[in-house]
Design a protein around this motif. Sequence first.
Motif, short mmCIF file in Angstrom:
data_model
loop_
_atom_site.label_atom_id
_atom_site.label_comp_id
_atom_site.label_asym_id
_atom_site.label_seq_id
_atom_site.Cartn_x
_atom_site.Cartn_y
_atom_site.Cartn_z
N VAL A 147 0.84 -1.19 0.00
CA VAL A 147 0.00 0.00 0.00
C VAL A 147 0.88 1.25 0.00
O VAL A 147 1.83 1.35 0.78
CB VAL A 147 -0.93 0.01 1.22
CG1 VAL A 147 -1.69 1.34 1.32
CG2 VAL A 147 -1.91 -1.15 1.14
N ILE A 148 0.57 2.18 -0.86
CA ILE A 148 1.24 3.49 -0.89
C ILE A 148 0.28 4.50 -0.26
O ILE A 148 -0.85 4.66 -0.73
CB ILE A 148 1.59 3.91 -2.32
CG1 ILE A 148 2.47 2.84 -3.00
CG2 ILE A 148 2.28 5.26 -2.32
CD1 ILE A 148 3.81 2.62 -2.33
N TYR A 202 -1.64 10.19 -2.24
CA TYR A 202 -2.42 9.09 -1.70
C TYR A 202 -2.86 9.36 -0.26
O TYR A 202 -3.64 8.60 0.30
CB TYR A 202 -1.62 7.78 -1.78
CG TYR A 202 -1.37 7.35 -3.21
CD1 TYR A 202 -2.30 6.56 -3.88
CD2 TYR A 202 -0.22 7.74 -3.89
CE1 TYR A 202 -2.07 6.17 -5.20
CE2 TYR A 202 0.01 7.36 -5.19
CZ TYR A 202 -0.92 6.58 -5.85
OH TYR A 202 -0.71 6.19 -7.15
N ARG A 203 -2.38 10.43 0.33
CA ARG A 203 -2.87 10.84 1.66
C ARG A 203 -4.26 11.43 1.57
O ARG A 203 -4.97 11.50 2.58
CB ARG A 203 -1.92 11.87 2.27
CG ARG A 203 -0.54 11.35 2.65
CD ARG A 203 0.34 12.50 3.12
NE ARG A 203 0.61 13.43 2.02
CZ ARG A 203 1.21 14.60 2.18
NH1 ARG A 203 1.56 15.01 3.39
NH2 ARG A 203 1.43 15.39 1.14
N PHE A 204 -4.65 11.88 0.37
CA PHE A 204 -5.90 12.62 0.22
C PHE A 204 -6.99 11.81 -0.49
O PHE A 204 -8.16 11.87 -0.11
CB PHE A 204 -5.64 13.92 -0.55
CG PHE A 204 -4.50 14.72 0.01
CD1 PHE A 204 -4.64 15.38 1.24
CD2 PHE A 204 -3.29 14.80 -0.65
CE1 PHE A 204 -3.59 16.11 1.77
CE2 PHE A 204 -2.23 15.53 -0.13
CZ PHE A 204 -2.38 16.19 1.09
N VAL A 205 -6.61 11.09 -1.54
CA VAL A 205 -7.55 10.21 -2.25
C VAL A 205 -6.83 8.91 -2.59
O VAL A 205 -5.60 8.88 -2.72
CB VAL A 205 -8.09 10.86 -3.54
CG1 VAL A 205 -8.98 12.05 -3.22
CG2 VAL A 205 -6.96 11.26 -4.48
N ARG A 224 -8.71 4.76 6.54
CA ARG A 224 -8.04 6.01 6.89
C ARG A 224 -8.29 7.09 5.83
O ARG A 224 -8.49 8.25 6.17
CB ARG A 224 -6.53 5.79 7.03
CG ARG A 224 -6.12 4.81 8.12
CD ARG A 224 -4.64 4.91 8.42
NE ARG A 224 -3.78 4.79 7.26
CZ ARG A 224 -3.35 3.64 6.76
NH1 ARG A 224 -3.72 2.49 7.33
NH2 ARG A 224 -2.55 3.61 5.70
N VAL A 225 -8.22 6.68 4.56
CA VAL A 225 -8.43 7.62 3.45
C VAL A 225 -9.76 7.25 2.82
O VAL A 225 -9.86 6.30 2.05
CB VAL A 225 -7.27 7.54 2.42
CG1 VAL A 225 -7.53 8.50 1.26
CG2 VAL A 225 -5.95 7.85 3.08
N ARG A 226 -10.79 8.01 3.13
CA ARG A 226 -12.16 7.61 2.79
C ARG A 226 -12.49 7.77 1.31
O ARG A 226 -13.34 7.07 0.78
CB ARG A 226 -13.15 8.43 3.61
CG ARG A 226 -13.10 8.18 5.11
CD ARG A 226 -14.07 9.12 5.82
NE ARG A 226 -15.43 8.98 5.28
CZ ARG A 226 -16.41 9.85 5.50
NH1 ARG A 226 -16.17 10.93 6.23
NH2 ARG A 226 -17.62 9.65 4.98
N LYS A 259 -12.25 7.89 -2.79
CA LYS A 259 -11.60 7.25 -3.92
C LYS A 259 -11.04 8.28 -4.91
O LYS A 259 -9.90 8.17 -5.37
CB LYS A 259 -12.60 6.33 -4.65
CG LYS A 259 -13.14 5.17 -3.83
CD LYS A 259 -14.07 4.33 -4.70
CE LYS A 259 -14.72 3.20 -3.92
NZ LYS A 259 -15.77 3.69 -3.02
N LEU A 260 -11.88 9.25 -5.29
CA LEU A 260 -11.47 10.21 -6.31
C LEU A 260 -11.54 11.66 -5.83
O LEU A 260 -10.60 12.43 -6.04
CB LEU A 260 -12.36 10.07 -7.56
CG LEU A 260 -12.09 8.94 -8.51
CD1 LEU A 260 -13.08 8.98 -9.68
CD2 LEU A 260 -10.66 9.00 -9.04
N MET A 261 -12.67 12.04 -5.26
CA MET A 261 -12.90 13.45 -4.95
C MET A 261 -13.22 13.61 -3.47
O MET A 261 -14.25 13.11 -3.01
CB MET A 261 -14.06 13.98 -5.80
CG MET A 261 -14.29 15.47 -5.66
SD MET A 261 -12.92 16.45 -6.35
CE MET A 261 -13.16 16.12 -8.10
N PRO A 262 -12.35 14.28 -2.71
CA PRO A 262 -12.64 14.48 -1.29
C PRO A 262 -14.01 15.12 -1.08
O PRO A 262 -14.36 16.11 -1.73
CB PRO A 262 -11.51 15.40 -0.84
CG PRO A 262 -10.39 15.12 -1.79
CD PRO A 262 -11.06 14.86 -3.11
N GLY A 263 -14.77 14.54 -0.18
CA GLY A 263 -16.08 15.06 0.15
C GLY A 263 -17.21 14.52 -0.71
O GLY A 263 -18.38 14.70 -0.39
#
Length: 232
Positions: free
Chosen positions: A154-155, A160-163, A222-224, A226-230
Amino acid sequence: MKAIDPPPMSRRSVLAYAIVLPLALLALIFLPAGSLTWAPGWRFLGVLVVGFGVSALILARVNPVIYRARSRFQPGTKRWDKALLAIILPAMTAVLPVAALDAGRFHGSSVPGWMVLLGYLGILAGIAVTAWAQAVNPFFEPGVRIQSERQQRVIDNGPYRFVRHPGYIAALWLFFGMALALGSFWALLPAALAAALLVVRTGWEDRLLQAELAGYAAYAQRVRWKLMPGLW
């Protein structure tokens, strides 16, 4: 077990890429436009050359193995992914001749300057985020598979911290950015088809990784997004 990276491209393949790709871009843009003097086409190519050129130089320094990983579809690529890509790649490619035919030959679209600029910003953002993702992720391959022989892990740093799939959101920016930068509303149609199927691919790939890649399910907690935060 030692990780086994993909073999390097042959000199013949490198030469073919270096010759065929530029010629293909010229043909896809200027044949439909009907003129080699179509200025928006040259501006577009200039931005691509500079953007991807800088990206390539950075990646060659910080993560050169990415060129091996992305040189070809590796054994084990999922059949459903090949089926999706058989539509996504032609749809993405069609953006260029559709835009050139529309804006360069028939002048069918009247895209305001601010939207053209927005298209170029989308292209540059797409190139930058793709390069960022490739810089931190040596497993950034063109096909979907579990890379067991490379000891895939896993990276979770960089974008990858955001999406969970930053390369795909970058691709969406590129699809729509290319159409607008070339001044065509009609080219948004193949861009939208490619984008819709890429969203499907994102969901299917994410489901595969959660099921088969160790640690990915915890990472997804942890990182909910997939593509677009929110959003998703």
